[in-house]
Design a protein around this motif. Structure first.
Motif, mmCIF file in Angstrom:
data_model
loop_
_atom_site.group_PDB
_atom_site.id
_atom_site.type_symbol
_atom_site.label_atom_id
_atom_site.label_comp_id
_atom_site.label_asym_id
_atom_site.label_seq_id
_atom_site.Cartn_x
_atom_site.Cartn_y
_atom_site.Cartn_z
ATOM 1 N N MET A 99 -17.995 60.736 -42.975
ATOM 2 C CA MET A 99 -17.074 59.820 -43.643
ATOM 3 C C MET A 99 -15.979 60.604 -44.356
ATOM 4 O O MET A 99 -14.794 60.275 -44.287
ATOM 5 C CB MET A 99 -17.831 58.956 -44.663
ATOM 6 C CG MET A 99 -18.895 58.038 -44.078
ATOM 7 S SD MET A 99 -18.224 56.746 -43.023
ATOM 8 C CE MET A 99 -19.730 55.793 -42.694
ATOM 9 N N GLN A 100 -16.363 61.672 -45.053
ATOM 10 C CA GLN A 100 -15.412 62.472 -45.816
ATOM 11 C C GLN A 100 -14.419 63.206 -44.913
ATOM 12 O O GLN A 100 -13.249 63.343 -45.241
ATOM 13 C CB GLN A 100 -16.166 63.489 -46.684
ATOM 14 C CG GLN A 100 -16.995 62.898 -47.801
ATOM 15 C CD GLN A 100 -16.146 62.331 -48.914
ATOM 16 O OE1 GLN A 100 -15.156 62.935 -49.321
ATOM 17 N NE2 GLN A 100 -16.508 61.159 -49.416
ATOM 18 N N SER A 101 -14.899 63.670 -43.752
ATOM 19 C CA SER A 101 -14.042 64.459 -42.855
ATOM 20 C C SER A 101 -13.083 63.597 -42.041
ATOM 21 O O SER A 101 -12.174 64.123 -41.396
ATOM 22 C CB SER A 101 -14.905 65.283 -41.893
ATOM 23 O OG SER A 101 -15.609 64.430 -40.998
ATOM 24 N N GLY A 102 -13.291 62.283 -42.046
ATOM 25 C CA GLY A 102 -12.447 61.397 -41.263
ATOM 26 C C GLY A 102 -12.955 61.177 -39.850
ATOM 27 O O GLY A 102 -12.283 60.519 -39.044
ATOM 28 N N THR A 103 -14.149 61.704 -39.531
ATOM 29 C CA THR A 103 -14.711 61.544 -38.187
ATOM 30 C C THR A 103 -14.947 60.070 -37.869
ATOM 31 O O THR A 103 -14.534 59.567 -36.810
ATOM 32 C CB THR A 103 -16.026 62.337 -38.062
ATOM 33 O OG1 THR A 103 -15.771 63.714 -38.355
ATOM 34 C CG2 THR A 103 -16.606 62.206 -36.663
ATOM 35 N N LEU A 107 -12.776 57.443 -35.240
ATOM 36 C CA LEU A 107 -13.400 56.659 -34.179
ATOM 37 C C LEU A 107 -13.123 55.170 -34.366
ATOM 38 O O LEU A 107 -12.925 54.434 -33.389
ATOM 39 C CB LEU A 107 -14.913 56.934 -34.145
ATOM 40 C CG LEU A 107 -15.305 58.357 -33.693
ATOM 41 C CD1 LEU A 107 -16.784 58.599 -33.923
ATOM 42 C CD2 LEU A 107 -14.961 58.558 -32.222
ATOM 43 N N LEU A 108 -13.114 54.721 -35.608
ATOM 44 C CA LEU A 108 -12.757 53.325 -35.883
ATOM 45 C C LEU A 108 -11.299 53.059 -35.507
ATOM 46 O O LEU A 108 -10.974 52.035 -34.883
ATOM 47 C CB LEU A 108 -12.963 53.014 -37.371
ATOM 48 C CG LEU A 108 -14.384 52.748 -37.856
ATOM 49 C CD1 LEU A 108 -14.406 52.685 -39.385
ATOM 50 C CD2 LEU A 108 -14.916 51.450 -37.274
ATOM 51 N N VAL A 147 -22.987 53.779 -36.508
ATOM 52 C CA VAL A 147 -22.257 53.320 -37.694
ATOM 53 C C VAL A 147 -20.840 52.892 -37.318
ATOM 54 O O VAL A 147 -20.314 51.895 -37.832
ATOM 55 C CB VAL A 147 -22.228 54.444 -38.751
ATOM 56 C CG1 VAL A 147 -21.333 54.058 -39.925
ATOM 57 C CG2 VAL A 147 -23.639 54.746 -39.249
ATOM 58 N N VAL A 148 -20.222 53.640 -36.390
ATOM 59 C CA VAL A 148 -18.881 53.284 -35.928
ATOM 60 C C VAL A 148 -18.893 51.924 -35.225
ATOM 61 O O VAL A 148 -18.041 51.058 -35.497
ATOM 62 C CB VAL A 148 -18.345 54.366 -34.958
ATOM 63 C CG1 VAL A 148 -17.006 53.926 -34.364
ATOM 64 C CG2 VAL A 148 -18.199 55.698 -35.677
#
Length: 471
Positions: A99-103, A107-108, A147-148
């Motif tokens: 979440m913090q890294s923007g991964t 994907l969203l 989660v995505v």
């Protein structure tokens, strides 16, 4: 000889085994307490497991076991599942760091533009299956791409229990057939068969089931074809994500690709996850410009996103070790309960009585699958259930001249597939907390997990896929 002089496995040799009636009373008491407490009292599951633990301890005390011996059984039940407990903590940190890294945000961002609601469920099933085959972990798949997909499905207006059931179906299918999966290797080893013969045996039942499930999810997905988000809404969400994160896929996907690559190279899941966490933290600080202390603290408890879209911010705030506390505490108590059920002989007596009454091959396979399900219910974890059932049923399969790969397949279909459908198992609690959908809500939609055991039993009745023992 006293209890102190023997190993945990030998404890039952100095005390009488329970009678079949006693074992039935003990097991029925646990099921009644939990089911009545959940559905009638609507009580806390943790409290119900605690009361069940007291009930089973009293039954073991009635067989002559001391408190110290009962505690040893509880300790052993927890110790055997320590790898799963480590994964619990790591998955919480994987989710937070991604979440913090923007991964997850990346994907969203791109997923909302690429995926159409009418094919979302079918495509999601395939993606989860491929991810799980490659990484060998259904938990890692659920904690990342799962989660995505939950976030995208929610934005598309598709019921979350349906989305969660799709994710778990795909993740479990891939995990079950992956040569680097822990449960796949454990089942093959415990049954005494070659790993790839075990996987080949599972294809007889798993592949037809997967095709059926894929068709069903495709048909269901067509019902949501009109749920397409308006271009304005999509642009609003994508704009909010772009305003809060740098979204270059070549950078933000590196942690996921690293975990994927290390898993394919057969590094331990703990190593793969730990390395991906460190890389994600580095990207969060260097590329996303986040404060280093905030990123470190997020590993314990993540904070909500800052996109300004409430549902997206809640999703991006998931993760951290603290988020796994509910799951971890419940699992530890359930594992302790399972340790007593196993080492005091309650489950063994029940299964041995069933085995002695089996006459037909189809009945043997059905009994193996059912035993795996009840083993999960009693012990809270598929690992112990796999080992125990392979030990108990091996002789019966040899007597029927069946290949041990049929045993390993049946054990996996009873243990690996059903563990995520039970609210108090390690898998059931993990999936519920990670996806934000209660176990009993998604269970009926986890079609592969539900249908595969029945397909296996039907095929056994028809005589399909019953491999003969190789001499």
């Amino acid at each position: 000889m006293t209890e102190k002089d023997v190993s945990i496995e030998e404890l039952s040799t100095i005390h009488p085994l329970p009678s079949f009636f006693h074992a039935m009373v003990c097991f029925a008491g646990v099921l009644l307490l939990i089911s009545f407490g959940l559905f009638v009292w609507q009580a806390s599951l943790h409290a119900l497991i605690f009361l069940a633990l007291i009930w089973v301890s009293l039954q073991a005390r009635g067989l002559g076991y001391s408190f110290v011996a009962i505690r040893r059984m509880m300790d052993e039940g927890i110790t055997r599942a320590l790898p799963a407990i480590y994964i619990f903590l790591l998955i919480g940190m994987v989710i937070a760091s991604f979440m913090q890294s923007g991964t997850i945000a990346s994907l969203l961002y791109y997923g909302l533009d690429w995926l159409n609601p009418s094919i979302f469920l079918a495509i999601g099933l395939v993606l989860c299956s491929l991810m799980s085959v490659a990484t060998g972990t259904s938990w890692g798949t659920v904690g990342t791409i799962g989660v995505v997909l939950i976030g995208i499905g929610d934005a598309m207006g598709i019921p979350l229990p349906l989305v969660a059931g799709m994710i778990i179906s795909g993740a479990t299918f891939g995990d079950k057939l992956s040569p680097i999966s822990d449960t796949t290797n454990l089942a093959a080893m415990s049954a005494g068969t070659n790993l790839y013969r075990h996987i080949g045996s599972m294809l007889y039942t798993s592949l037809p089931t997967f095709i059926i499930v894929l068709i069903v999810f495709f048909v269901w997905g067509m019902q949501y074809g009109e749920n397409s988000l308006s271009r304005n809404h999509i642009n609003e969400i994508r704009g909010a994500l772009a305003g809060a994160y740098q979204l270059d896929l070549w950078v933000t996907l590196l942690p996921l690709l690293l975990m994927f690559g290390l898993s394919v190279q057969r590094h331990a899941a703990e190593v793969s996850m730990a390395c991906s966490i460190l890389l994600a933290m580095l990207i969060a600080v260097v590329y996303q410009g986040k404060d280093g202390v905030d990123v470190i603290n997020a590993l314990w408890l993540n904070s909500p996103g800052t996109t300004g879209v409430e549902s997206i911010d809640a999703l991006l705030g998931r993760g951290g070790m603290y988020s796994m506390a509910w799951t971890l505490l419940l699992s530890i108590m359930a594992l302790a309960l399972g340790g007593i059920m196993h080492h005091a002989g309650f489950l063994r007596v029940l299964l041995m009585q069933l085995i002695t009454r089996i006459r037909r091959v189809s009945a043997l396979i059905a009994t193996t699958i059912v035993a795996g399900f009840f083993g999960n219910m009693a012990m809270g974890e598929a690992y112990i259930s796999i080992i125990l059932n392979c030990q108990l049923f091996k002789g019966a399969y040899q007597e029927k001249k069946l290949d041990q790969a049929v045993l390993s397949r049946s054990v996996e279909e009873g243990s690996t597939l059903t563990t995520g459908l039970i609210p108090w198992t390690t898998a059931g609690t993990f999936y519920a907390v990670t996806l934000g959908v209660p176990t009993l809500d998604y269970a009926m939609y986890a079609l592969l997990n539900v249908l595969n055991p029945f397909v296996s039993i039907v095929m056994a009745i028809l005589g399909v896929g019953l491999l003969q023992r190789v001499r």
